[in-house]
Design an enzyme around this catalytic site. Structure first.
Site, PDB file in Angstrom:
ATOM      1  N   GLU A 291       0.817  -1.222   0.000  1.00 58.85           N
ATOM      2  CA  GLU A 291       0.000   0.000   0.000  1.00 58.85           C
ATOM      3  C   GLU A 291       0.852   1.273   0.000  1.00 58.85           C
ATOM      4  O   GLU A 291       0.812   2.057   0.950  1.00 58.85           O
ATOM      5  CB  GLU A 291      -0.885   0.013   1.246  1.00 58.85           C
ATOM      6  CG  GLU A 291      -1.888  -1.109   1.280  1.00 58.85           C
ATOM      7  CD  GLU A 291      -2.644  -1.182   2.597  1.00 58.85           C
ATOM      8  OE1 GLU A 291      -3.772  -1.678   2.564  1.00 58.85           O
ATOM      9  OE2 GLU A 291      -2.106  -0.760   3.645  1.00 58.85           O
ATOM     10  N   GLY A 293       1.756   5.021  -0.574  1.00 63.15           N
ATOM     11  CA  GLY A 293       1.003   6.264  -0.767  1.00 63.15           C
ATOM     12  C   GLY A 293       1.965   7.375  -1.136  1.00 63.15           C
ATOM     13  O   GLY A 293       2.067   7.794  -2.295  1.00 63.15           O
ATOM     14  N   ARG A 331       2.286  20.308   6.999  1.00 64.61           N
ATOM     15  CA  ARG A 331       3.286  19.327   7.452  1.00 64.61           C
ATOM     16  C   ARG A 331       4.453  19.970   8.198  1.00 64.61           C
ATOM     17  O   ARG A 331       5.103  19.317   9.006  1.00 64.61           O
ATOM     18  CB  ARG A 331       3.787  18.458   6.289  1.00 64.61           C
ATOM     19  CG  ARG A 331       2.665  17.575   5.711  1.00 64.61           C
ATOM     20  CD  ARG A 331       3.170  16.521   4.724  1.00 64.61           C
ATOM     21  NE  ARG A 331       3.928  15.485   5.388  1.00 64.61           N
ATOM     22  CZ  ARG A 331       5.231  15.372   5.392  1.00 64.61           C
ATOM     23  NH1 ARG A 331       5.970  16.255   4.731  1.00 64.61           N
ATOM     24  NH2 ARG A 331       5.829  14.403   6.037  1.00 64.61           N
ATOM     25  N   CYS A 362      -3.029  34.006  10.361  1.00 65.41           N
ATOM     26  CA  CYS A 362      -2.805  34.737  11.607  1.00 65.41           C
ATOM     27  C   CYS A 362      -2.387  33.759  12.675  1.00 65.41           C
ATOM     28  O   CYS A 362      -3.200  33.358  13.529  1.00 65.41           O
ATOM     29  CB  CYS A 362      -4.080  35.462  12.009  1.00 65.41           C
ATOM     30  SG  CYS A 362      -4.434  36.781  10.877  1.00 65.41           S
TER      31      CYS A 362
HETATM   32  N1  LLP Z   1      -1.346   1.708   4.656  1.00 63.77           N
HETATM   33  C1  LLP Z   1      -1.781   2.094   5.855  1.00 63.77           C
HETATM   34  C2  LLP Z   1      -2.633   1.205   6.645  1.00 63.77           C
HETATM   35  C3  LLP Z   1      -1.425   3.360   6.349  1.00 63.77           C
HETATM   36  O1  LLP Z   1      -1.848   3.733   7.551  1.00 63.77           O
HETATM   37  C4  LLP Z   1      -0.621   4.219   5.564  1.00 63.77           C
HETATM   38  C5  LLP Z   1      -0.241   5.557   6.030  1.00 63.77           C
HETATM   39  C6  LLP Z   1      -0.209   3.768   4.297  1.00 63.77           C
HETATM   40  C7  LLP Z   1      -0.580   2.494   3.874  1.00 63.77           C
HETATM   41  C8  LLP Z   1       0.621   4.609   3.363  1.00 63.77           C
HETATM   42  O2  LLP Z   1       1.873   4.916   3.883  1.00 63.77           O
HETATM   43  P1  LLP Z   1       2.928   5.730   2.955  1.00 63.77           P
HETATM   44  O3  LLP Z   1       3.347   4.804   1.825  1.00 63.77           O
HETATM   45  O4  LLP Z   1       2.241   6.913   2.426  1.00 63.77           O
HETATM   46  O5  LLP Z   1       4.040   6.046   3.862  1.00 63.77           O
HETATM   47  N2  LLP Z   1       0.297  12.475   7.414  1.00 63.77           N
HETATM   48  C9  LLP Z   1       1.604  11.861   7.557  1.00 63.77           C
HETATM   49  C10 LLP Z   1       1.624  10.443   7.029  1.00 63.77           C
HETATM   50  C11 LLP Z   1       0.625   9.527   7.700  1.00 63.77           C
HETATM   51  C12 LLP Z   1       0.638   8.139   7.128  1.00 63.77           C
HETATM   52  C13 LLP Z   1      -0.487   7.348   7.671  1.00 63.77           C
HETATM   53  N3  LLP Z   1      -0.628   6.044   7.131  1.00 63.77           N
HETATM   54  C14 LLP Z   1       2.621  12.743   6.833  1.00 63.77           C
HETATM   55  O6  LLP Z   1       2.243  13.760   6.269  1.00 63.77           O
HETATM   56  O7  LLP Z   1       3.802  12.453   6.858  1.00 63.77           O
END
Ligand code: LLP
Length: 432
Positions: A291, A293, A331, A362
């Site tokens: 998965e 992202g 972020r 602000c």
């Molecule tokens: N699968 C699950 C169950 C997850 O919880 C996440 C991310 C992913 C896949 C994808 O992970 P990636 O490949 O994107 O690292 N808002 C934070 C990141 C939170 C990620 C939460 N879960 C940031 O801006 O760094």
């Protein structure tokens, strides 16, 4: 030269993305503006898909974690590339549905899905629901019975791996709001309950150990721990689970000091270790889901701003204010995330001053970067922040009633709006 392959400097000395001049994009569409390079997104998905095909003979699925960046066109691209999608809410599921996404390739996550979410997932016919806790298992079983359906599920397991300290501190990861803990026996108890639950078919397990991880060791360790647990399940219950979802988390390059491996390399190392483990255990190798992202969209995106006031405080610092900030990129204020910034219309000039880039809210903490090198800049310049494709648009807000910027997708020298900019009227649409 830059953190992303899709970025360059053109003959005008401007930053380009794909074959488009970012200064022209800023003038055509206005700022702030999210810009994403479509070929980069497709290439990342293809690389992941190829490495699944090459490394996992029993097959597998790349399920794009759409929380990183979710809008209809993203789901269309992912569907066209033959990938699946991880969704974490009714809203993401709805957006995927509106884009005509093939529901059998959807993996539905979340540590506190509402009954409405569960009902919606069953109505839409998502491929797998990733059950996070016993309450949810019970609710899902009841709702599925009421609806006369059977839910195909994974159980989310907390494997006790702390990827961020690189030291596999087990107690650290036990303290997580997500999933069934392996070490306490909760995971095995949940498997036994899921197997017995009405209108539920347990298809496999899921784990996700963290995000922005560069080291392959925690991924390898997680795969080994999960396969060992699958073998224990086989021994205790006689059931051989056929699927394993290893989550996402691969790191990307935000600044010159980040050095992620090529995704294919991560995949080869993890697959090699996992296959070795399965052989040792004589366990039939499962269908693998990953998965990613951030690593699909992160470096494909940039954000463009227009510079407003420049405030120099002698011997303290210089603030460069832009027309966006924490509402379009929270972020830095949340995680002090490092980014690379440059003046797009002076991309061929040296970054020989050190400044703090301030947003327009602000709120003193509304900064996009502190003490970062930048070209000499003046009001009207276009500032680009790089590698903002992941967790920027998807985490944006309307704080200070700032409308969300448009998202423009570029392909070669063409560009198109894939998400329109919000208007002031959009801001009051739900006010009564
Ligand atoms: N699968 C699950 C169950 C997850 O919880 C996440 C991310 C992913 C896949 C994808 O992970 P990636 O490949 O994107 O690292 N808002 C934070 C990141 C939170 C990620 C939460 N879960 C940031 O801006 O760094």
């Amino acid at each position: 030269m830059f953190v992303s392959d899709c970025l360059n400097v053109n003959d005008k000395g401007h930053l380009s993305i794909g074959g488009c001049d970012t200064v022209e994009l800023a003038h055509t569409y206005g700022t702030p503006l999210y810009v994403m390079d479509e070929p980069s997104i497709r290439q990342a998905l293809r690389e992941y898909k190829r490495s699944i095909d090459e490394n996992y003979e029993n097959g597998g699925m790349v399920a794009y974690a759409s929380k990183a960046c979710s809008f209809k066109e993203m789901y269309r691209i992912v569907a066209q590339e033959g990938c699946g999608a991880d969704v974490v809410s009714g809203g993401e599921l709805y957006t995927a549905g509106q884009a005509g996404f093939p529901m059998e390739r959807v993996y539905f996550h979340g540590n506190n899905k509402t009954n409405g979410d569960l009902r919606m997932a069953l109505e839409y016919g998502v491929g797998r629901i990733v059950v996070d806790n016993l309450y949810e298992l019970e609710q899902l079983s009841n709702i599925a019975r009421e609806m006369g359906k059977t839910a195909a599920v994974y159980l989310r397991i907390t494997p006790g791996i702390d990827a961020h300290t690189h030291s596999f501190i087990r107690t650290g990861q036990i303290d997580s709001k997500f999933g069934f803990t392996l070490q306490t026996g909760d995971a095995m108890a949940a498997v036994k309950k899921a197997v017995k639950a009405d209108n539920i078919t347990l298809r496999g397990l899921h784990c996700h150990i963290g995000s922005q991880i560069f080291d392959e060791q925690p991924f390898i360790h997680a795969a080994e721990v999960m396969l060992t647990f699958m073998d224990e399940i086989r021994q205790e219950t006689g059931i051989t689970l056929p699927e394993l979802n290893l989550g996402g988390g691969f790191g990307i390059r935000y600044t010159a000091s980040d050095h992620p491996k090529a995704y294919g390399d991560y995949m080869r190392l993890v697959a090699g270790a996992a296959k070795k483990k399965a052989e040792e255990l004589d366990f039939p190798f499962p269908y693998i889901v990953i998965e990613p992202g951030r690593s699909v969209v992160g470096t494909a995106g940039i954000t463009l701003y227009t510079v407003g006031g420049v405030k120099e405080i002698p011997d303290v610092r210089t603030y460069v204010s832009v027309d966006g900030g924490m509402p379009d990129n929270p972020r830095y204020i949340l995680y002090q995330s490092a980014y690379t910034a440059l003046i797009a219309n002076k991309a061929d000039q040296p970054a020989d001053q050190v400044v703090t880039i301030a947003g327009r809210c602000c709120e003193s903490g509304d900064l996009l970067q502190e003490d970062t090198p930048l070209q000499f800049c003046e009001p009207g310049d276009i500032l680009a922040v790089l590698a903002t494709g992941a967790y920027n648009y998807s985490m944006s807000s309307n704080y200070n009633r700032l409308p969300r910027p448009a998202v423009v997708m570029v392909k070669g020298d063409t560009s198109r709006v894939v998400v329109k900019a919000e208007t002031f009227a959009d801001l009051t649409r739900n006010d009564v």
